[in-house]
Design an enzyme around this catalytic site. Structure first.
Site, PDB file in Angstrom:
ATOM      1  N   SER A 132      -4.343  31.542  10.925  1.00 41.67           N
ATOM      2  CA  SER A 132      -5.597  30.807  10.897  1.00 41.67           C
ATOM      3  C   SER A 132      -5.393  29.423  10.274  1.00 41.67           C
ATOM      4  O   SER A 132      -4.548  28.659  10.722  1.00 41.67           O
ATOM      5  CB  SER A 132      -6.654  31.642  10.154  1.00 41.67           C
ATOM      6  N   ASP A 138      -8.648  34.491  16.136  1.00 41.36           N
ATOM      7  CA  ASP A 138      -8.114  34.253  14.795  1.00 41.36           C
ATOM      8  C   ASP A 138      -7.080  35.301  14.360  1.00 41.36           C
ATOM      9  O   ASP A 138      -7.320  36.507  14.434  1.00 41.36           O
ATOM     10  CB  ASP A 138      -9.285  34.257  13.809  1.00 41.36           C
TER      11      ASP A 138
END
Length: 297
Positions: free
Chosen positions: A41, A154
């Site tokens: 991320s 993500d």
């Protein structure tokens, strides 16, 4: 004496990821040079900029961010996520251009999640900006990214602190930066249209789609609040499980639990907290270097 191959695992945490900038500054001052970086991320964004040699530009950009400026980067969408992310990553591309991951100065992995299978995907080649974008595609906020036949979201959903990727790429000593170590039980004020910021509230109200999702009855958690708290829980539980089974040799834990996942405008504070975390971890870092030097010397 042979040099220890150091892996740096930069964890997820959305806006709290600016603490990674402080960690990298402090590590540089110590003369530690990561041979491998894996990021999940926001960790992939900071790690990628670092290995591309553009981390100073990223820090300057982060320090200039305000709530209103972040809102201007938001290109709202009804398909797959509230924000398409085009404007934000066009800004990243302005600094990084078409840099390919394989041309970076050290091996790099951006961790993402396959939307349909839930598999962990390691992005190790291709355009750096595209890999960052996939790793950062927070569900419900950013649109999923199509890459190599996969719809990617993500990386925090499967591997919030990617120690395992550093080990797989040959790191002998792994330092991780865990941004989720002190988040559970802390209230996150993520309502974007707080009455204390009239300018921001006025801007939001001009965008019907955003105004609708940020409103909630008095005393009830708002939509963003629910999403962010849920992500906090997921990241914390998965990080604890993964780190128990794949422990790092050194864990750096910035104390950032009081900062909301969307507080991108607090870069100055987060960078200081990242530097402070390295100072606290210095005994652990020295001990690990001493042990691995004796083993691999």
């Amino acid at each position: 004496m042979a040099r220890i191959r150091i892996g740096l695992a930069l964890g997820s945490g959305v806006a709290r990821g600016w603490a990674h900038l402080g960690v990298l500054k402090a590590i540089d001052r110590l003369g530690l040079v990561p041979d491998i970086i894996a990021g999940s991320s926001i960790g992939s964004l900071v790690g990628g900029f670092y290995l591309a040699g553009n981390v100073t530009e990223l820090e300057l950009w982060a320090r200039r961010l305000t709530k209103l400026r972040m809102l201007r980067y938001a290109d709202f969408s009804l398909g797959g996520g509230v924000i398409s992310g085009n404007r934000l990553f066009q800004e990243a591309e302005r600094y990084l251009g078409d840099i390919n991951i394989v041309s970076l100065k050290a091996p790099f992995v951006a961790v993402a999640t396959d939307l349909w299978t839930g598999h962990e995907i390691w992005l190790r080649d291709g355009k750096l900006v595209d890999a960052m974008r996939a790793s950062l595609s927070l569900p419900g906020v950013f649109r999923p990214v199509r890459m190599n036949g996969h719809w990617l979201i993500d990386g925090a959903l499967v591997n919030p602190v990617p120690v395992s990727a550093c080990r797989a790429l040959g790191a002998q000593m792994v330092i991780c930066v865990n941004l989720n170590a002190d988040i559970i039980g802390k209230h996150q004020d993520v309502e974007l249209n707080g009455a204390s910021d009239q300018e921001l509230a006025a801007a939001i109200q001009t965008i019907p789609a955003l105004d609708a999702i940020t409103q909630s009855p008095p005393g009830n958690p708002g939509t963003f609040g629910v999403m962010v708290s849920a992500l906090n829980i997921v990241q914390d539980r998965i990080a604890r499980s993964r780190l128990a089974g794949e422990p790092p040799d050194v864990s750096i834990n910035p104390r950032v639990g009081h900062i909301g996942l969307l507080d991108f405008h607090r870069a100055d504070e987060l960078i200081r907290l990242g530097e402070a975390a390295v100072e606290r971890a210095m005994p652990e870092i020295r001990d690990a270097i001493s042990v691995f030097s004796s083993i691999h010397g």
